[in-house]
Write a protein that holds these residues in place. Sequence first.
Motif, PDB file in Angstrom:
ATOM      1  N   PRO A   3       0.833  -1.204   0.000  1.00 35.35           N
ATOM      2  CA  PRO A   3       0.000   0.000   0.000  1.00 35.35           C
ATOM      3  C   PRO A   3       0.868   1.256   0.000  1.00 35.35           C
ATOM      4  O   PRO A   3       1.945   1.285   0.588  1.00 35.35           O
ATOM      5  CB  PRO A   3      -0.775  -0.123   1.319  1.00 35.35           C
ATOM      6  CG  PRO A   3      -0.716  -1.556   1.692  1.00 35.35           C
ATOM      7  CD  PRO A   3       0.583  -2.067   1.179  1.00 35.35           C
ATOM      8  N   VAL A  33       0.520   5.893  -0.554  1.00 37.71           N
ATOM      9  CA  VAL A  33      -0.274   7.080  -0.841  1.00 37.71           C
ATOM     10  C   VAL A  33       0.690   8.239  -1.043  1.00 37.71           C
ATOM     11  O   VAL A  33       1.752   8.290  -0.414  1.00 37.71           O
ATOM     12  CB  VAL A  33      -1.277   7.368   0.302  1.00 37.71           C
ATOM     13  CG1 VAL A  33      -0.548   7.750   1.592  1.00 37.71           C
ATOM     14  CG2 VAL A  33      -2.274   8.448  -0.088  1.00 37.71           C
ATOM     15  N   PRO A  59      -2.968   6.992  -5.865  1.00 38.99           N
ATOM     16  CA  PRO A  59      -3.745   7.397  -4.681  1.00 38.99           C
ATOM     17  C   PRO A  59      -3.058   8.583  -4.005  1.00 38.99           C
ATOM     18  O   PRO A  59      -1.867   8.506  -3.673  1.00 38.99           O
ATOM     19  CB  PRO A  59      -3.731   6.143  -3.797  1.00 38.99           C
ATOM     20  CG  PRO A  59      -2.522   5.378  -4.222  1.00 38.99           C
ATOM     21  CD  PRO A  59      -2.339   5.664  -5.690  1.00 38.99           C
ATOM     22  N   ALA A  69      -3.722   4.455   5.070  1.00 39.97           N
ATOM     23  CA  ALA A  69      -3.447   3.891   3.751  1.00 39.97           C
ATOM     24  C   ALA A  69      -2.160   3.084   3.754  1.00 39.97           C
ATOM     25  O   ALA A  69      -2.093   1.975   3.201  1.00 39.97           O
ATOM     26  CB  ALA A  69      -3.377   5.010   2.711  1.00 39.97           C
ATOM     27  N   GLN A  89      -7.819   2.294   2.144  1.00 37.70           N
ATOM     28  CA  GLN A  89      -7.109   2.803   0.983  1.00 37.70           C
ATOM     29  C   GLN A  89      -7.740   4.094   0.465  1.00 37.70           C
ATOM     30  O   GLN A  89      -8.955   4.304   0.585  1.00 37.70           O
ATOM     31  CB  GLN A  89      -7.089   1.758  -0.133  1.00 37.70           C
ATOM     32  CG  GLN A  89      -6.299   0.510   0.225  1.00 37.70           C
ATOM     33  CD  GLN A  89      -4.884   0.835   0.641  1.00 37.70           C
ATOM     34  OE1 GLN A  89      -4.138   1.459  -0.098  1.00 37.70           O
ATOM     35  NE2 GLN A  89      -4.515   0.432   1.850  1.00 37.70           N
ATOM     36  N   VAL A  90      -6.916   4.948  -0.111  1.00 35.44           N
ATOM     37  CA  VAL A  90      -7.377   6.175  -0.758  1.00 35.44           C
ATOM     38  C   VAL A  90      -7.608   5.861  -2.227  1.00 35.44           C
ATOM     39  O   VAL A  90      -6.723   5.327  -2.908  1.00 35.44           O
ATOM     40  CB  VAL A  90      -6.339   7.304  -0.614  1.00 35.44           C
ATOM     41  CG1 VAL A  90      -6.768   8.543  -1.397  1.00 35.44           C
ATOM     42  CG2 VAL A  90      -6.132   7.636   0.853  1.00 35.44           C
TER      43      VAL A  90
END
Length: 356
Positions: free
Chosen positions: A149, A151, A163, A327, A333-334
């Motif tokens: 993940p 961002v 993201p 995130a 999550q974005v």
Amino acid sequence: MARQVPEKIRLRDVAKAAGVSQGTASNVFSRPEIVREEVRERVHAVAKELGYGGPSITGRLLRAGKVNAVGVAAIEPLSYFFEDLWARQLMAEISNICDDRGAGVALVSARNDERLAWNIGSALVDGFILLCVEGGERLVDITRQRQLPYVALAIGADDQSIPAIGVDNFNGARLAAEHMLGLGHRRLAILSTMLRDGQAGRADEAQVRQAWYSTSRDRALGYWQALQAVGMDPHSVPIYGTLEDEASTHAAMAQIFAAPEPPTAILAMSDKIAMYAVDWLFRSGRNVPGDVSVIGFDGVPEAALATPKLTTMAQPMHEIARLAVDAALGDTQVEGRRVLPTELVLRESTAPPPAK
């Protein structure tokens, strides 16, 4: 004759010498409570005799699939996290949130392009927060390869699949200008964050619209919209690019106030620039806000401690950090771009223009 390098002692070697299975030996180090005391003592004695220091913590964490840590990377030098007011505040918020969750924070250097892939690829983290990614598309690409993940913050790239969390720079700047206009100011000047690397001094419309940094461009466009709304020609308001340091800000202020009719209000694109501007005004014998009003942008803690206390457009830093940590840890999550509003914080550095 070359000296023979001894082979590294492994867990299986300890298990064999102690007369136990490799699984039992592993439990001695990772789950000792389920192993009989006499077996634990024998395995530890053999491990000490052979010079075995225990299983790799890194390997154990990687096998577990979760390390409970966030990686924060930027294409700026690592000193940026400690010297820049905005980055320092953001890191403080990220650190506080990670403290509350019992998670760690790792700063990852992305400045050296040759080491970028290794630094990102070897970071022992669950996910990444990428700061100031304008011009850092390669950082995004390499981070994606980790399949963890991530961002991005303060990103201006056109790739909508990244993201990202950011603030509404356009409307934040518009509100800042509307505040000054609402107080009655009609002679204004703009101090800009960097438009291009190394570029400082008076900027024209084309330079603003073609700026490398979308934050600077969008804030300028927001100021201009507010000016147009009251019938003012935006081009009548000078805009000066700075290098976001004291020297270039003071140089810009000297040029601005050399004009026959200097401004009564300064729109600064960051609190740091605003505070440098206030310092120059005091040094030149001018009063803030009696002679000149100044408004900043960001809402860093230092702005509330300045003399006078700085009026500013505050970013929701805690919310930005919370969303980013969520995130990076793989919780929420974005999706696409998440744009957050700024808030006008009224303090002591703005007032109506002086009476003629």
